[in-house]
Design a protein around this motif. Structure first.
Motif, short mmCIF file in Angstrom:
data_model
loop_
_atom_site.label_atom_id
_atom_site.label_comp_id
_atom_site.label_asym_id
_atom_site.label_seq_id
_atom_site.Cartn_x
_atom_site.Cartn_y
_atom_site.Cartn_z
N ARG A 1 -67.29 32.92 102.16
CA ARG A 1 -65.94 32.44 102.96
C ARG A 1 -66.53 30.81 102.60
O ARG A 1 -66.74 30.28 102.27
N PRO A 2 -66.28 29.82 100.80
CA PRO A 2 -66.16 28.61 100.87
C PRO A 2 -65.05 28.15 100.55
O PRO A 2 -64.32 28.64 101.93
N LEU A 3 -65.10 26.95 100.95
CA LEU A 3 -63.77 26.24 100.56
C LEU A 3 -62.94 26.45 99.74
O LEU A 3 -63.24 26.25 98.23
N VAL B 1 -67.72 16.16 88.20
CA VAL B 1 -68.88 17.23 88.55
C VAL B 1 -68.70 18.02 88.87
O VAL B 1 -69.21 19.18 88.88
N HIS B 2 -67.26 18.57 89.76
CA HIS B 2 -66.79 19.29 90.29
C HIS B 2 -65.38 19.89 89.85
O HIS B 2 -64.65 20.31 90.19
N ARG C 1 -65.38 25.42 93.56
CA ARG C 1 -64.51 26.47 93.88
C ARG C 1 -62.87 26.08 94.39
O ARG C 1 -62.71 27.79 95.01
N LEU C 2 -63.16 25.00 94.63
CA LEU C 2 -61.66 24.38 95.75
C LEU C 2 -60.27 25.47 94.59
O LEU C 2 -60.50 25.38 93.33
N ARG C 3 -59.41 25.66 95.26
CA ARG C 3 -58.48 26.85 94.10
C ARG C 3 -56.68 25.31 94.68
O ARG C 3 -56.36 25.31 93.97
N CYS C 4 -56.78 24.61 96.08
CA CYS C 4 -55.61 23.84 95.89
C CYS C 4 -56.22 22.60 96.80
O CYS C 4 -56.61 22.45 97.47
N HIS D 1 -71.29 22.66 103.77
CA HIS D 1 -69.84 23.27 103.59
C HIS D 1 -69.18 22.30 102.55
O HIS D 1 -67.69 23.19 101.65
N LEU D 2 -69.62 21.53 101.93
CA LEU D 2 -69.02 20.67 101.23
C LEU D 2 -69.18 20.15 99.81
O LEU D 2 -68.93 19.39 99.23
N CYS D 3 -70.04 21.44 99.36
CA CYS D 3 -71.57 20.60 98.64
C CYS D 3 -71.11 21.98 97.22
O CYS D 3 -70.96 21.45 95.49
N ASN D 4 -70.27 22.35 97.60
CA ASN D 4 -69.37 23.20 96.13
C ASN D 4 -68.35 23.47 96.12
O ASN D 4 -67.47 24.14 96.35
#
Length: 706
Positions: free
Chosen positions: A248-250, A357-358, A326-329, A320-323
């Protein structure tokens, strides 16, 4: 053993019944514990005779019967009593905005061609949204079907929130399906980095420990924002735990300029995601940081945040905010305000992090605002220079895309009009001296009751107007950045509940807030930019309803006024708001007296605070303090008594003036409108005033008959 069975039954009932009833049961159980060691022969405490097993069971049964009778009496009394008031049943102002259109099981066939998921259609039907707005109809197919980035500009109140909320929910639902099936279509299953895994493992134990006492901690937390209204921090419907349950990522991030707008966006997303099981969390300043860390510990798929607190938690390396790769939107709401120079330095750092970086090439970006394509006209002295580059709509959008890190070819949707304000909005003005603004403001609020928002540029001005209008018994509600977040949300809730109310606010409430049925917007001070004027005025005349905006233009406001209407390309001059000169004398008398009272009270309060601080400092330093060092110098008790007496006399005079009607001879008063249809009633008159009005009407009828 019969006694042991009876005792177990007692304990089970005691666990399910209220505290008062459980106390009586505990007393019975204590008596039974005394007899538990013996099976048959037990001595009675009353007469010393031996009691058989059958007699003991009969006693237990008789006690049960008595208790049943008592429970029946208690339940009947509870049924007759009125239900207790629960604080969490009252709705937030943004929930009221959704509730006033809600009609369950509405026809949503107009949404089906826009590729909206079925569970979202069910929520739209529940909310009563029968058809999409123009911005939604244009944005949803490109965002859901074509996976394009969206640059959207539409007038205020046009439904921009759902235009990015629905594609975000669709993207998360797709990700969940791919995770449950074991492999995405054409994609390999992403896994978090080793550093993130270590941090997640380290925090899993803390989450398990905190989960048991989570509810108790939230009740005892003094920084809880929702007391009489619900921000729905804990309204996260539990979804079925599939293969993606532990990970369950962000997946969705919404960044807003103000805290109140973040709260509203959360409510709208929760309403549309009602049947999906998607979790959301709000991360804003002014609230307990530890509590928000616990909310992030639940791993919500969507986070709505303001830049400052979000960057703070990213800096603390919350798992929860480190990666963010993986953000989709990613959504930037009110983007033109967010990327202005000198504002939100944390946002520029966040965008730099997401673009370097991300960076995720498959991430969708949504950028929305009502003034996204508004172009300022440069002054003539700059236009005459050779090296000056004129900014147009395309160049502004290109620079905005570069700052945010969008894809090369986003979908640009521009539904703004040339004048940038809606057609149903009536814009008016009053030219006056700076000292006369209080007179015209009080005149308007008295003559045209309703839900009015009064905007000013500074917090000091809001504080002064609050005390002045409170003395004049207008009962205003203030809203500015120096207030506690809990009080800010309370005042918004009260303003949305009352039919006739005044909200005194800075530009904190200028953008995005959807407060239902705001009838008037008064610019006590002319805004500094045309964007601010459009957003302020957009708090009224929303969703094709009528509204009025009034500009109070003083000598210092003329330059800003001309800049705004040059940028908005308004060729016609704004109509002058009609003011009855006969009524202004009574208005000025009231306001002048209230000003004197406000100045005296302000000076007394400030002097007391300053003197107390000086005295405390002198005591800490062990210094002897002269009376001349205090504000006001040496004041005898007689002087203080005279001041208090004069203040009481002025308050008494003002009370008498407030009891007398001002608008005595007015029968009809209309707004200056382009259509001639918008007219609101004047303030309800007193009994004497209504009698005078009826007499004048009867005389007019008699003259006509003659």
């Amino acid at each position: 053993m019969l006694l042991q069975r009876a005792r177990k039954e007692k304990k089970q009932k005691a666990a399910s019944e209220p505290l008062q009833e459980s106390k009586t049961e505990d007393a019975l159980l204590e008596t039974e514990d005394e007899h538990e060691e013996f099976d048959v022969g037990v001595k009675s405490e009353d007469d010393g005779e031996e009691v058989t097993k059958d007699q003991l069971t009969q006693k237990v049964k008789s006690k049960k019967k008595r208790k049943k009778r008592k429970n029946k009496k208690n339940t009947s009394a509870e049924e007759d009593a009125p239900p207790p008031h629960s604080a969490k049943k009252s709705k937030n102002w943004s929930e009221n905005a959704l509730a006033h259109t809600s009609s369950k099981n509405a026809d949503v066939s107009a949404w089906k061609n826009l590729h909206v998921p079925k569970v979202v259609l069910k929520a739209l039907s529940f909310l009563g949204f029968t058809c999409p707005t123009p911005i939604q109809a244009l944005a949803l197919p490109s965002a859901i079907r074509d996976k394009m980035d969206i640059l959207g500009a539409a007038e205020t109140g046009s439904g921009k929130t759902l235009a990015f909320a629905i594609p975000m929910i669709h993207s998360i639902l797709e990700w969940q399906k791919h995770q449950e099936s074991g492999a995405a279509e054409g994609e390999t299953k992403e896994e978090p980095t080793s550093d993130v895994n270590n941090e997640i493992d380290a925090t899993e134990k803390q989450e398990q420990d905190m989960s048991e006492n989570e509810d108790v901690e939230q009740v005892e937390d003094n920084d809880d924002v929702s007391e009489n209204f619900d921000i729905n921090f804990n309204d996260m419907s539990s979804s079925k735990s599939g293969t993606w349950g532990k990970e369950r990522p962000l997946l969705g991030l919404v960044v807003t300029p103000t805290r109140e707008l973040a709260v509203q966006v959360k409510h709208h997303i929760d309403a549309v995601a009602k049947f999906t099981g998607i979790k959301t969390a709000i991360i804003v300043g002014g609230m307990a940081s530890q509590k928000q860390q616990r909310l992030l510990g639940r791993r919500p798929e969507i986070v709505i945040a303001t830049p400052g607190r979000l960057w703070e938690l990213i800096g603390e390396r919350h798992p929860h905010l480190c990666n963010l790769r993986r953000l989709r939107c990613l959504v930037i709401d009110e983007a033109d305000r967010m990327v202005e120079k000198g504002h939100y330095a944390e946002l520029s750092q966040l965008l730099e992090l997401l673009s370097e970086v991300h960076y995720n090439p498959k991430r969708q970006t949504f950028v929305f605002s009502a003034t996204l394509t508004l172009i300022h006209q440069a002054p003539t002295r700059l236009l005459q220079k050779k090296r000056f580059q004129k900014v147009d709509k395309d160049s502004k959008l290109v620079s905005l895309m570069e700052k945010i890190g969008m894809k090369a070819k986003p979908k640009v949707i521009d539904l703004t009009r040339k004048q940038a304000t809606v057609e149903t909005l009536t814009e008016t003005r009053i030219h006056c001296a700076t000292d006369e603004k209080d007179f015209y403001l009080y005149y308007f609020l008295l003559q045209y009751p309703g839900r009015s928002m009064v905007f000013a540029n500074s917090i000091d001005c809001i504080k002064r107007l609050t005390s002045l209008l409170t003395i004049l018994e207008c009962n205003p509600l203030p809203l500015h950045a120096n207030m506690h977040q809990k009080q800010r949300l309370k005042n918004l809730e009260r303003f949305a509940e009352r039919e006739s109310c005044v909200l005194l606010t800075t530009d904190v409430a200028a953008r995005g807030l959807d407060i239902p049925n705001v009838q008037h917007v008064i610019h006590y001070q002319v805004p500094r930019t045309s964007e601010t004027y459009v957003h302020r005025s957009g708090r009224t005349a929303r969703a094709s309803s009528d509204g009025l905006t009034l500009l109070l233009i003083g000598p210092n406001d003329v330059i800003n006024f001309k800049k705004i209407f040059r940028t908005l390309e308004k060729n016609e001059e704004l109509p002058i708001f009609p003011v009855e000169p006969n009524c202004m004398s009574g208005t000025k008398e009231r306001v002048s007296l209230a000003r004197m009272i406000e100045k005296m009270e302000y000076f007394n309060c400030k002097a007391k605070q300053q003197n107390s601080w000086i005295q405390q400092a002198a005591e800490a330093l062990e210094l002897d303090l002269d009376d001349d060092a205090l504000i006001g110098g040496q004041q005898s008790e007689e002087d203080e008594r005279i001041k208090q007496k004069s203040l009481k006399i002025m308050k008494k005079q003002l009370k008498q003036l407030l009891s007398q009607p001002i608008f005595r001879n007015l029968l009809k008063t209309k707004y200056p409108t382009q259509t001639g249809k918008l007219a609101l009633p004047i303030l309800p008159a007193s009994q004497s005033e209504t009698a005078l009005l009826t007499i004048s009407k009867q005389k007019g009828k008699k003259k006509k008959s003659k």
